[in-house]
Design a protein around this motif. Structure first.
Motif, PDB file in Angstrom:
ATOM      1  N   ALA A  18       0.842  -1.196   0.000  1.00  0.00           N
ATOM      2  CA  ALA A  18       0.000   0.000   0.000  1.00  0.00           C
ATOM      3  C   ALA A  18       0.876   1.243   0.000  1.00  0.00           C
ATOM      4  N   SER A  19       0.480   2.221  -0.750  1.00  0.00           N
ATOM      5  CA  SER A  19       1.130   3.519  -0.992  1.00  0.00           C
ATOM      6  C   SER A  19       2.207   3.447  -2.067  1.00  0.00           C
ATOM      7  N   SER A  20       2.458   2.260  -2.614  1.00  0.00           N
ATOM      8  CA  SER A  20       3.364   2.132  -3.757  1.00  0.00           C
ATOM      9  C   SER A  20       2.573   2.342  -5.045  1.00  0.00           C
ATOM     10  N   TYR A  21       3.286   2.381  -6.145  1.00  0.00           N
ATOM     11  CA  TYR A  21       2.680   2.540  -7.469  1.00  0.00           C
ATOM     12  C   TYR A  21       2.821   1.241  -8.237  1.00  0.00           C
ATOM     13  N   VAL A  22       1.909   1.008  -9.173  1.00  0.00           N
ATOM     14  CA  VAL A  22       1.925  -0.216  -9.969  1.00  0.00           C
ATOM     15  C   VAL A  22       1.635   0.125 -11.426  1.00  0.00           C
ATOM     16  N   ASN A  40       8.118   2.896  -5.540  1.00  0.00           N
ATOM     17  CA  ASN A  40       7.702   3.910  -4.566  1.00  0.00           C
ATOM     18  C   ASN A  40       7.620   5.280  -5.233  1.00  0.00           C
ATOM     19  N   ARG A  41       7.832   5.318  -6.542  1.00  0.00           N
ATOM     20  CA  ARG A  41       7.800   6.579  -7.310  1.00  0.00           C
ATOM     21  C   ARG A  41       6.804   6.468  -8.459  1.00  0.00           C
ATOM     22  N   VAL A  69      -6.471  -0.486  -6.268  1.00  0.00           N
ATOM     23  CA  VAL A  69      -5.619   0.484  -6.980  1.00  0.00           C
ATOM     24  C   VAL A  69      -6.443   1.673  -7.428  1.00  0.00           C
ATOM     25  N   ASP A  70      -5.886   2.861  -7.204  1.00  0.00           N
ATOM     26  CA  ASP A  70      -6.459   4.091  -7.724  1.00  0.00           C
ATOM     27  C   ASP A  70      -5.744   4.373  -9.044  1.00  0.00           C
ATOM     28  N   TRP A  71      -6.452   4.210 -10.155  1.00  0.00           N
ATOM     29  CA  TRP A  71      -5.856   4.383 -11.469  1.00  0.00           C
ATOM     30  C   TRP A  71      -5.893   5.833 -11.927  1.00  0.00           C
ATOM     31  N   LYS A  72      -6.472   6.723 -11.133  1.00  0.00           N
ATOM     32  CA  LYS A  72      -6.602   8.136 -11.538  1.00  0.00           C
ATOM     33  C   LYS A  72      -5.678   9.012 -10.700  1.00  0.00           C
ATOM     34  N   ILE A  73      -4.393   8.754 -10.750  1.00  0.00           N
ATOM     35  CA  ILE A  73      -3.471   9.518  -9.904  1.00  0.00           C
ATOM     36  C   ILE A  73      -2.971  10.799 -10.579  1.00  0.00           C
TER      37      ILE A  73
END
Length: 75
Positions: A18-22, A40-41, A69-73
């Protein structure tokens, strides 16, 4: 199961990492499967990758990781 987007960076808001990017990349042309990149970026310059063979395996990977996952970052 939530929709998984390919070729788009999302933020893992729940589950493992959680809080990482994918980002999921269709790499069939090179490896015959899919790369699941985590970082993490949001620019994905550093991080880790996992490989799975099919789209169904991507879904299983997300389910096993309990990822939401939030795909709208926007980044």
């Amino acid at each position: 199961m939530e929709k998984i987007l390919f070729g788009v960076v999302g933020r893992i808001i729940a589950g493992d990492d959680a809080s990482s990017y994918v980002k999921v990349v269709d790499d069939a042309e090179n490896t015959g499967g899919f790369l699941i990149l985590t970082s993490n970026r949001p620019d994905m310059i550093t991080g880790f990758d996992n490989w799975v063979e099919t789209k169904e395996a991507v879904g299983s990977f997300f389910a096993e990781s309990n990822w939401e996952v939030d795909w709208k970052i926007g980044g």
